[in-house]
Design a protein around this motif. Sequence first.
Motif, PDB file in Angstrom:
ATOM      1  N   THR A  70      13.005 -18.171  16.334  1.00 27.43           N
ATOM      2  CA  THR A  70      13.449 -17.426  15.160  1.00 27.43           C
ATOM      3  C   THR A  70      12.369 -17.363  14.096  1.00 27.43           C
ATOM      4  O   THR A  70      11.410 -18.138  14.110  1.00 27.43           O
ATOM      5  N   LEU A  71      12.538 -16.441  13.156  1.00 23.68           N
ATOM      6  CA  LEU A  71      11.714 -16.414  11.949  1.00 23.68           C
ATOM      7  C   LEU A  71      12.340 -17.362  10.925  1.00 23.68           C
ATOM      8  O   LEU A  71      13.546 -17.316  10.684  1.00 23.68           O
ATOM      9  N   GLN A  72      11.514 -18.233  10.323  1.00 24.74           N
ATOM     10  CA  GLN A  72      12.000 -19.166   9.312  1.00 24.74           C
ATOM     11  C   GLN A  72      10.947 -19.335   8.221  1.00 24.74           C
ATOM     12  O   GLN A  72       9.765 -19.454   8.507  1.00 24.74           O
ATOM     13  N   ASP A  73      11.424 -19.339   6.981  1.00 28.07           N
ATOM     14  CA  ASP A  73      10.571 -19.676   5.841  1.00 28.07           C
ATOM     15  C   ASP A  73      11.238 -20.830   5.091  1.00 28.07           C
ATOM     16  O   ASP A  73      11.935 -21.635   5.709  1.00 28.07           O
ATOM     17  N   ARG A  74      11.062 -20.921   3.770  1.00 24.06           N
ATOM     18  CA  ARG A  74      11.663 -22.041   3.042  1.00 24.06           C
ATOM     19  C   ARG A  74      13.186 -21.954   3.002  1.00 24.06           C
ATOM     20  O   ARG A  74      13.873 -22.963   2.903  1.00 24.06           O
ATOM     21  N   GLY A  75      13.706 -20.763   3.108  1.00 24.83           N
ATOM     22  CA  GLY A  75      15.153 -20.625   3.138  1.00 24.83           C
ATOM     23  C   GLY A  75      15.678 -19.641   2.109  1.00 24.83           C
ATOM     24  O   GLY A  75      14.957 -19.126   1.261  1.00 24.83           O
ATOM     25  N   ARG A  76      16.964 -19.408   2.191  1.00 22.20           N
ATOM     26  CA  ARG A  76      17.658 -18.407   1.367  1.00 22.20           C
ATOM     27  C   ARG A  76      18.338 -19.152   0.222  1.00 22.20           C
ATOM     28  O   ARG A  76      19.498 -19.557   0.320  1.00 22.20           O
ATOM     29  N   LEU A  77      17.613 -19.334  -0.862  1.00 19.85           N
ATOM     30  CA  LEU A  77      18.070 -20.196  -1.942  1.00 19.85           C
ATOM     31  C   LEU A  77      18.830 -19.415  -3.018  1.00 19.85           C
ATOM     32  O   LEU A  77      18.528 -18.254  -3.286  1.00 19.85           O
ATOM     33  N   GLY A  78      19.808 -20.074  -3.626  1.00 22.54           N
ATOM     34  CA  GLY A  78      20.511 -19.495  -4.757  1.00 22.54           C
ATOM     35  C   GLY A  78      21.799 -18.775  -4.430  1.00 22.54           C
ATOM     36  O   GLY A  78      22.403 -18.161  -5.318  1.00 22.54           O
ATOM     37  N   PHE A  79      22.264 -18.865  -3.161  1.00 22.79           N
ATOM     38  CA  PHE A  79      23.452 -18.108  -2.777  1.00 22.79           C
ATOM     39  C   PHE A  79      24.570 -18.994  -2.235  1.00 22.79           C
ATOM     40  O   PHE A  79      25.543 -18.490  -1.672  1.00 22.79           O
ATOM     41  N   GLN A  80      24.447 -20.304  -2.380  1.00 24.28           N
ATOM     42  CA  GLN A  80      25.469 -21.186  -1.821  1.00 24.28           C
ATOM     43  C   GLN A  80      26.818 -21.004  -2.514  1.00 24.28           C
ATOM     44  O   GLN A  80      27.860 -21.217  -1.900  1.00 24.28           O
ATOM     45  N   GLY A  81      26.798 -20.603  -3.787  1.00 20.63           N
ATOM     46  CA  GLY A  81      28.048 -20.341  -4.487  1.00 20.63           C
ATOM     47  C   GLY A  81      28.838 -19.204  -3.874  1.00 20.63           C
ATOM     48  O   GLY A  81      30.045 -19.081  -4.106  1.00 20.63           O
ATOM     49  N   PHE A  82      28.180 -18.377  -3.075  1.00 20.11           N
ATOM     50  CA  PHE A  82      28.842 -17.275  -2.373  1.00 20.11           C
ATOM     51  C   PHE A  82      29.098 -17.614  -0.912  1.00 20.11           C
ATOM     52  O   PHE A  82      29.440 -16.739  -0.113  1.00 20.11           O
TER      53      PHE A  82
ATOM     54  N   LEU B  13      18.437 -11.083   1.262  1.00 18.26           N
ATOM     55  CA  LEU B  13      18.707 -12.041   0.185  1.00 18.26           C
ATOM     56  C   LEU B  13      17.486 -12.920  -0.068  1.00 18.26           C
ATOM     57  O   LEU B  13      17.588 -14.135  -0.237  1.00 18.26           O
ATOM     58  N   GLY B  14      16.326 -12.285  -0.083  1.00 21.72           N
ATOM     59  CA  GLY B  14      15.097 -12.958  -0.472  1.00 21.72           C
ATOM     60  C   GLY B  14      14.445 -13.821   0.577  1.00 21.72           C
ATOM     61  O   GLY B  14      13.498 -14.562   0.271  1.00 21.72           O
ATOM     62  N   SER B  15      14.891 -13.748   1.837  1.00 26.32           N
ATOM     63  CA  SER B  15      14.333 -14.625   2.864  1.00 26.32           C
ATOM     64  C   SER B  15      14.338 -13.939   4.224  1.00 26.32           C
ATOM     65  O   SER B  15      15.204 -13.104   4.517  1.00 26.32           O
ATOM     66  N   LEU B  16      13.354 -14.316   5.068  1.00 21.77           N
ATOM     67  CA  LEU B  16      13.328 -13.851   6.450  1.00 21.77           C
ATOM     68  C   LEU B  16      14.048 -14.822   7.380  1.00 21.77           C
ATOM     69  O   LEU B  16      14.215 -14.540   8.568  1.00 21.77           O
ATOM     70  N   SER B  17      14.475 -15.982   6.862  1.00 16.45           N
ATOM     71  CA  SER B  17      15.065 -17.009   7.715  1.00 16.45           C
ATOM     72  C   SER B  17      16.304 -16.487   8.439  1.00 16.45           C
ATOM     73  O   SER B  17      17.229 -15.953   7.825  1.00 16.45           O
ATOM     74  N   PHE B  18      16.324 -16.703   9.757  1.00 17.24           N
ATOM     75  CA  PHE B  18      17.468 -16.270  10.559  1.00 17.24           C
ATOM     76  C   PHE B  18      18.536 -17.348  10.562  1.00 17.24           C
ATOM     77  O   PHE B  18      18.274 -18.523  10.803  1.00 17.24           O
TER      78      PHE B  18
END
Length: 341
Positions: free
Chosen positions: A14-26, A128-133
Amino acid sequence: MTDLLVKSCGPMTTLQDRGRLGFQGFGVSPSGAMDRRALAMANVLVGNAPETAAIEFMNLGGSFTCEGGDLHVALVGAGAAMSIDGTPVPPQTSAILKEGQVLDIGHPRTGTFAYLAIDGGFAVEPQLGSLSFHLRSRLGGLNGAALKAGDRLPCRGSGDEREPMQLVVQPPEDGGAIRVMLGPQDDYFPSETICLFLESDFTVSPQADRMGFQLTGPRLEHAKGFNIVSDGIVDGHIQVPGSGQPIVLMRDRQTAGGYPKIATVISADLGRFAQLRPGTTLRFRAVERAEALAAARGLKDWLAALPSQLTPVRFNLTTEHLLSRNLIGGTVDALASAPHE
């Protein structure tokens, strides 16, 4: 633009970066690279920012080629080996993949996750700001999916002149017990269970993936039952369900859960924990907040210093290497330049 073509790969490549931060409230899981140390090392080797998206391999390797130009590539993590047209590339060393050449990645041998970084990263639209799958939500990745044979990844390329580099460093704290902070629901367990948790061996079970690692070991008894009002989850939380067998929650975890959490793996040790293979035995060691913060700062400083640890690759001057280089330039005709008699 140069494309990286996937000839073959494992099912969770998979593609992974630091992650999709700031959306856990959703209710959106952060996802991201399981071992951020290895991700950073691979990226630094090719001149990228440490958190740039790379290809994450889980248990299996793959085979690739490129079209439209050359690529500067580097592989780091779990003892996986890289070769180009059958020629091995030394560990923690970048290399130039020329158009049409075949890049082979072996399976991780000493851990679970390895990372292939490409100079400039991938020209893939983030979600949502990230390529992480993220497997369960199908967010990120290439068109919302893991990689498979036949996929074509467009690469940005920095446009800079590229030179193979190497890193002769090892991540800090690469051995010993996995450090945890007790809680946030350690009061749901009797003191005898806390002692048992910290003094016993646990084994990583085959039920281990990007969402969580199930451990096997002594049964951890609850003092107040195993159901709580669902509350927030962070990376490294250790839930104890009714079975009494702990589950360490990882990057693709849920954002809220209803089992008591006996402890939390500190952030500095989570990448090391992620590399533990099924069947590996481990122990936990409780630390206070001050030690956890010092370890986090130490890892941050270590990552920041990585670019200063880069050194150019020193090739052995073999006949094959010399013949591969353009060692002649600026030739002149000696007769043409001689003075007329």
